[in-house]
Design a protein around this motif. Structure first.
Motif, PDB file in Angstrom:
ATOM      1  N   TRP A   1       1.310  25.691 -18.315  1.00  0.00           N
ATOM      2  CA  TRP A   1       1.156  26.560 -17.150  1.00  0.00           C
ATOM      3  C   TRP A   1       2.175  26.166 -16.094  1.00  0.00           C
ATOM      4  O   TRP A   1       2.685  25.034 -16.113  1.00  0.00           O
ATOM      5  CB  TRP A   1      -0.250  26.454 -16.553  1.00  0.00           C
ATOM      6  N   THR A   2       2.452  27.062 -15.158  1.00  0.00           N
ATOM      7  CA  THR A   2       3.221  26.673 -13.983  1.00  0.00           C
ATOM      8  C   THR A   2       2.244  26.179 -12.922  1.00  0.00           C
ATOM      9  O   THR A   2       1.034  26.384 -13.022  1.00  0.00           O
ATOM     10  CB  THR A   2       4.035  27.854 -13.402  1.00  0.00           C
ATOM     11  N   MET A   3       2.780  25.545 -11.881  1.00  0.00           N
ATOM     12  CA  MET A   3       1.920  25.009 -10.831  1.00  0.00           C
ATOM     13  C   MET A   3       1.121  26.103 -10.117  1.00  0.00           C
ATOM     14  O   MET A   3       0.056  25.838  -9.569  1.00  0.00           O
ATOM     15  CB  MET A   3       2.765  24.263  -9.798  1.00  0.00           C
ATOM     16  N   LEU A   4       1.632  27.332 -10.109  1.00  0.00           N
ATOM     17  CA  LEU A   4       0.930  28.398  -9.408  1.00  0.00           C
ATOM     18  C   LEU A   4      -0.117  29.089 -10.266  1.00  0.00           C
ATOM     19  O   LEU A   4      -0.847  29.955  -9.769  1.00  0.00           O
ATOM     20  CB  LEU A   4       1.933  29.420  -8.858  1.00  0.00           C
ATOM     21  N   HIS A   5      -0.229  28.715 -11.535  1.00  0.00           N
ATOM     22  CA  HIS A   5      -1.354  29.165 -12.354  1.00  0.00           C
ATOM     23  C   HIS A   5      -2.547  28.236 -12.066  1.00  0.00           C
ATOM     24  O   HIS A   5      -3.037  27.535 -12.943  1.00  0.00           O
ATOM     25  CB  HIS A   5      -0.986  29.133 -13.838  1.00  0.00           C
ATOM     26  N   THR A   6      -2.991  28.258 -10.826  1.00  0.00           N
ATOM     27  CA  THR A   6      -3.944  27.251 -10.355  1.00  0.00           C
ATOM     28  C   THR A   6      -5.254  27.278 -11.132  1.00  0.00           C
ATOM     29  O   THR A   6      -5.701  26.246 -11.647  1.00  0.00           O
ATOM     30  CB  THR A   6      -4.222  27.461  -8.857  1.00  0.00           C
ATOM     31  N   GLN A   7      -5.889  28.440 -11.220  1.00  0.00           N
ATOM     32  CA  GLN A   7      -7.183  28.513 -11.879  1.00  0.00           C
ATOM     33  C   GLN A   7      -7.058  28.264 -13.371  1.00  0.00           C
ATOM     34  O   GLN A   7      -7.928  27.632 -13.990  1.00  0.00           O
ATOM     35  CB  GLN A   7      -7.848  29.867 -11.625  1.00  0.00           C
ATOM     36  N   GLU A   8      -5.965  28.747 -13.959  1.00  0.00           N
ATOM     37  CA  GLU A   8      -5.739  28.502 -15.390  1.00  0.00           C
ATOM     38  C   GLU A   8      -5.595  27.005 -15.670  1.00  0.00           C
ATOM     39  O   GLU A   8      -6.106  26.500 -16.684  1.00  0.00           O
ATOM     40  CB  GLU A   8      -4.486  29.246 -15.869  1.00  0.00           C
ATOM     41  N   LEU A   9      -4.923  26.291 -14.773  1.00  0.00           N
ATOM     42  CA  LEU A   9      -4.774  24.844 -14.931  1.00  0.00           C
ATOM     43  C   LEU A   9      -6.123  24.135 -14.795  1.00  0.00           C
ATOM     44  O   LEU A   9      -6.437  23.223 -15.566  1.00  0.00           O
ATOM     45  CB  LEU A   9      -3.794  24.292 -13.892  1.00  0.00           C
ATOM     46  N   VAL A  10      -6.907  24.556 -13.812  1.00  0.00           N
ATOM     47  CA  VAL A  10      -8.235  23.970 -13.641  1.00  0.00           C
ATOM     48  C   VAL A  10      -9.052  24.156 -14.918  1.00  0.00           C
ATOM     49  O   VAL A  10      -9.679  23.213 -15.428  1.00  0.00           O
ATOM     50  CB  VAL A  10      -8.967  24.601 -12.438  1.00  0.00           C
ATOM     51  N   ASN A  11      -9.038  25.367 -15.454  1.00  0.00           N
ATOM     52  CA  ASN A  11      -9.807  25.648 -16.668  1.00  0.00           C
ATOM     53  C   ASN A  11      -9.290  24.847 -17.858  1.00  0.00           C
ATOM     54  O   ASN A  11     -10.079  24.308 -18.648  1.00  0.00           O
ATOM     55  CB  ASN A  11      -9.759  27.143 -16.988  1.00  0.00           C
ATOM     56  N   SER A  12      -7.957  24.765 -18.013  1.00  0.00           N
ATOM     57  CA  SER A  12      -7.376  24.050 -19.152  1.00  0.00           C
ATOM     58  C   SER A  12      -7.683  22.561 -19.096  1.00  0.00           C
ATOM     59  O   SER A  12      -8.040  21.943 -20.100  1.00  0.00           O
ATOM     60  CB  SER A  12      -5.858  24.261 -19.201  1.00  0.00           C
ATOM     61  N   ILE A  13      -7.518  21.959 -17.914  1.00  0.00           N
ATOM     62  CA  ILE A  13      -7.777  20.529 -17.784  1.00  0.00           C
ATOM     63  C   ILE A  13      -9.249  20.243 -18.053  1.00  0.00           C
ATOM     64  O   ILE A  13      -9.589  19.278 -18.755  1.00  0.00           O
ATOM     65  CB  ILE A  13      -7.356  20.020 -16.394  1.00  0.00           C
ATOM     66  N   SER A  14     -10.115  21.076 -17.521  1.00  0.00           N
ATOM     67  CA  SER A  14     -11.550  20.912 -17.759  1.00  0.00           C
ATOM     68  C   SER A  14     -11.879  21.031 -19.242  1.00  0.00           C
ATOM     69  O   SER A  14     -12.634  20.218 -19.796  1.00  0.00           O
ATOM     70  CB  SER A  14     -12.337  21.959 -16.967  1.00  0.00           C
ATOM     71  N   GLU A  15     -11.312  22.027 -19.917  1.00  0.00           N
ATOM     72  CA  GLU A  15     -11.529  22.198 -21.355  1.00  0.00           C
ATOM     73  C   GLU A  15     -11.017  20.998 -22.142  1.00  0.00           C
ATOM     74  O   GLU A  15     -11.691  20.483 -23.035  1.00  0.00           O
ATOM     75  CB  GLU A  15     -10.813  23.456 -21.852  1.00  0.00           C
ATOM     76  N   ALA A  16      -9.790  20.580 -21.819  1.00  0.00           N
ATOM     77  CA  ALA A  16      -9.161  19.488 -22.560  1.00  0.00           C
ATOM     78  C   ALA A  16      -9.945  18.189 -22.410  1.00  0.00           C
ATOM     79  O   ALA A  16     -10.016  17.376 -23.339  1.00  0.00           O
ATOM     80  CB  ALA A  16      -7.719  19.295 -22.100  1.00  0.00           C
ATOM     81  N   MET A  17     -10.551  17.967 -21.258  1.00  0.00           N
ATOM     82  CA  MET A  17     -11.302  16.739 -21.043  1.00  0.00           C
ATOM     83  C   MET A  17     -12.629  16.738 -21.787  1.00  0.00           C
ATOM     84  O   MET A  17     -13.280  15.698 -21.902  1.00  0.00           O
ATOM     85  CB  MET A  17     -11.505  16.504 -19.550  1.00  0.00           C
ATOM     86  N   GLN A  18     -13.034  17.884 -22.300  1.00  0.00           N
ATOM     87  CA  GLN A  18     -14.240  17.951 -23.132  1.00  0.00           C
ATOM     88  C   GLN A  18     -13.918  17.759 -24.616  1.00  0.00           C
ATOM     89  O   GLN A  18     -14.835  17.618 -25.429  1.00  0.00           O
ATOM     90  CB  GLN A  18     -14.930  19.310 -22.951  1.00  0.00           C
ATOM     91  N   LYS A  19     -12.638  17.760 -24.954  1.00  0.00           N
ATOM     92  CA  LYS A  19     -12.236  17.652 -26.355  1.00  0.00           C
ATOM     93  C   LYS A  19     -12.260  16.190 -26.815  1.00  0.00           C
ATOM     94  O   LYS A  19     -12.073  15.265 -26.027  1.00  0.00           O
ATOM     95  CB  LYS A  19     -10.813  18.190 -26.544  1.00  0.00           C
ATOM     96  N   LYS A  20     -12.478  16.013 -28.121  1.00  0.00           N
ATOM     97  CA  LYS A  20     -12.305  14.699 -28.737  1.00  0.00           C
ATOM     98  C   LYS A  20     -10.969  14.725 -29.472  1.00  0.00           C
ATOM     99  O   LYS A  20     -10.774  15.495 -30.410  1.00  0.00           O
ATOM    100  CB  LYS A  20     -13.442  14.420 -29.712  1.00  0.00           C
ATOM    101  N   GLY A  21     -10.056  13.889 -29.026  1.00  0.00           N
ATOM    102  CA  GLY A  21      -8.743  13.836 -29.652  1.00  0.00           C
ATOM    103  C   GLY A  21      -7.633  13.949 -28.637  1.00  0.00           C
ATOM    104  O   GLY A  21      -7.855  13.934 -27.422  1.00  0.00           O
ATOM    105  N   PHE A  22      -6.412  14.071 -29.131  1.00  0.00           N
ATOM    106  CA  PHE A  22      -5.210  14.050 -28.299  1.00  0.00           C
ATOM    107  C   PHE A  22      -4.919  15.456 -27.765  1.00  0.00           C
ATOM    108  O   PHE A  22      -4.659  16.387 -28.534  1.00  0.00           O
ATOM    109  CB  PHE A  22      -4.032  13.557 -29.133  1.00  0.00           C
ATOM    110  N   SER A  23      -4.990  15.618 -26.449  1.00  0.00           N
ATOM    111  CA  SER A  23      -4.754  16.911 -25.808  1.00  0.00           C
ATOM    112  C   SER A  23      -3.530  16.824 -24.908  1.00  0.00           C
ATOM    113  O   SER A  23      -3.256  15.773 -24.316  1.00  0.00           O
ATOM    114  CB  SER A  23      -5.968  17.323 -24.975  1.00  0.00           C
ATOM    115  N   VAL A  24      -2.793  17.937 -24.807  1.00  0.00           N
ATOM    116  CA  VAL A  24      -1.548  17.964 -24.036  1.00  0.00           C
ATOM    117  C   VAL A  24      -1.496  19.232 -23.199  1.00  0.00           C
ATOM    118  O   VAL A  24      -1.682  20.343 -23.718  1.00  0.00           O
ATOM    119  CB  VAL A  24      -0.314  17.912 -24.952  1.00  0.00           C
ATOM    120  N   ILE A  25      -1.241  19.075 -21.905  1.00  0.00           N
ATOM    121  CA  ILE A  25      -1.002  20.212 -21.021  1.00  0.00           C
ATOM    122  C   ILE A  25       0.329  19.988 -20.311  1.00  0.00           C
ATOM    123  O   ILE A  25       0.509  18.984 -19.616  1.00  0.00           O
ATOM    124  CB  ILE A  25      -2.124  20.378 -19.987  1.00  0.00           C
TER     125      ILE A  25
END
Length: 252
Positions: A146-170
């Protein structure tokens, strides 16, 4: 607001959305954050030398499997990139947020506004890494950009990734904090941030082979990979239990 302060605010919102216990979250970074900015996060935060954030994160995770570990990395993986590859290959259980401060002379066929005189006359002839494709190819379970201005998308992605088990990259496309420090035409890098946002195109699920950043087309953003795989520790426990039988003691 500069990009470093903004990413901390986004990360804080993502922690809130994920409902994780912040006392169980540890963050390590090879990108410099000021103490005043990170204090409000309420998590353990470690600064390392450039290229060392990922091995430090591996150590944190192996030392305490109950931690949710996040590594902020910069320099487009050109420093410490080998750590990234092996952590992805082993499916280590933590999140990498790659802050991409690369300065693009042209995106989507357009030049950024008011910045042309500040670029080096000797352009880099090497192609930048296609970070999402590298992450996917080496086994990451979650990959987004995402770009820095995709604010809500970044919030959602980081939240999703932190629920995953394994190696996540944003990957986060953002202007560098100090690169334009002396340029009075730029107010908190907002002009360049808007340029990246304007010249991005949403393609969730896009084949990561197709998302390389190229001068003549828009930056492809979205969530590209979301899958399940056995983590490094799970694989370790399974294999040694098979080989050692009753002698084996599970790694906890």
């Amino acid at each position: 607001m500069d990009s470093i302060t903004q990413i901390v605010d986004i990360f804080s919102d993502a922690l809130e959305k994920s409902k994780l216990n912040r006392s169980k979250v540890s963050v390590v970074s090879d990108v410099l954050f000021s103490p005043e900015v990170i204090e409000k996060l309420g998590v353990d935060f470690f600064h390392t030398t450039r290229g060392s954030a990922i091995p430090f994160a591996v150590g944190l995770k192996l030392g305490n499997l109950g931690l949710k570990v996040v590594a902020f990395v910069g320099d487009l993986l050109t420093i410490g990139g080998n750590h990234f590859l092996h952590s992805a290959r082993g499916n280590m259980d933590f999140l990498v947020i790659c802050l991409n401060h690369f300065i693009y002379k042209k995106v989507g066929g357009e030049k950024p506004p008011a910045f042309s005189s500040h670029f080096s006359p000797y352009p880099n002839y090497e192609e930048p890494f296609n970070i999402p494709h590298i992450a996917k190819s080496f086994g990451a379970v979650y990959v987004a950009r995402w770009t820095m201005l995709h604010t809500q998308e970044l919030v959602n992605s980081i939240s999703e990734a932190m629920q995953k088990k394994g190696f996540s990259v944003i990957e986060v496309i953002s202007p560098g904090v100090n690169y334009f420090l002396e340029n009075r035409d730029i107010d908190d890098q907002s002009g360049l941030g808007e340029y990246y946002y304007k010249n991005s195109e949403l393609k969730n699920g896009c084949d990561t082979r197709e998302v390389a950043i190229e001068p003549d087309r828009k930056i492809i953003v979205g969530k590209f990979i979301d899958r399940e795989k056995e983590t490094f520790i799970d694989s370790y426990n399974r294999q040694l239990a098979h080989v050692m039988g009753e002698k084996f003691r599970e790694y906890k």
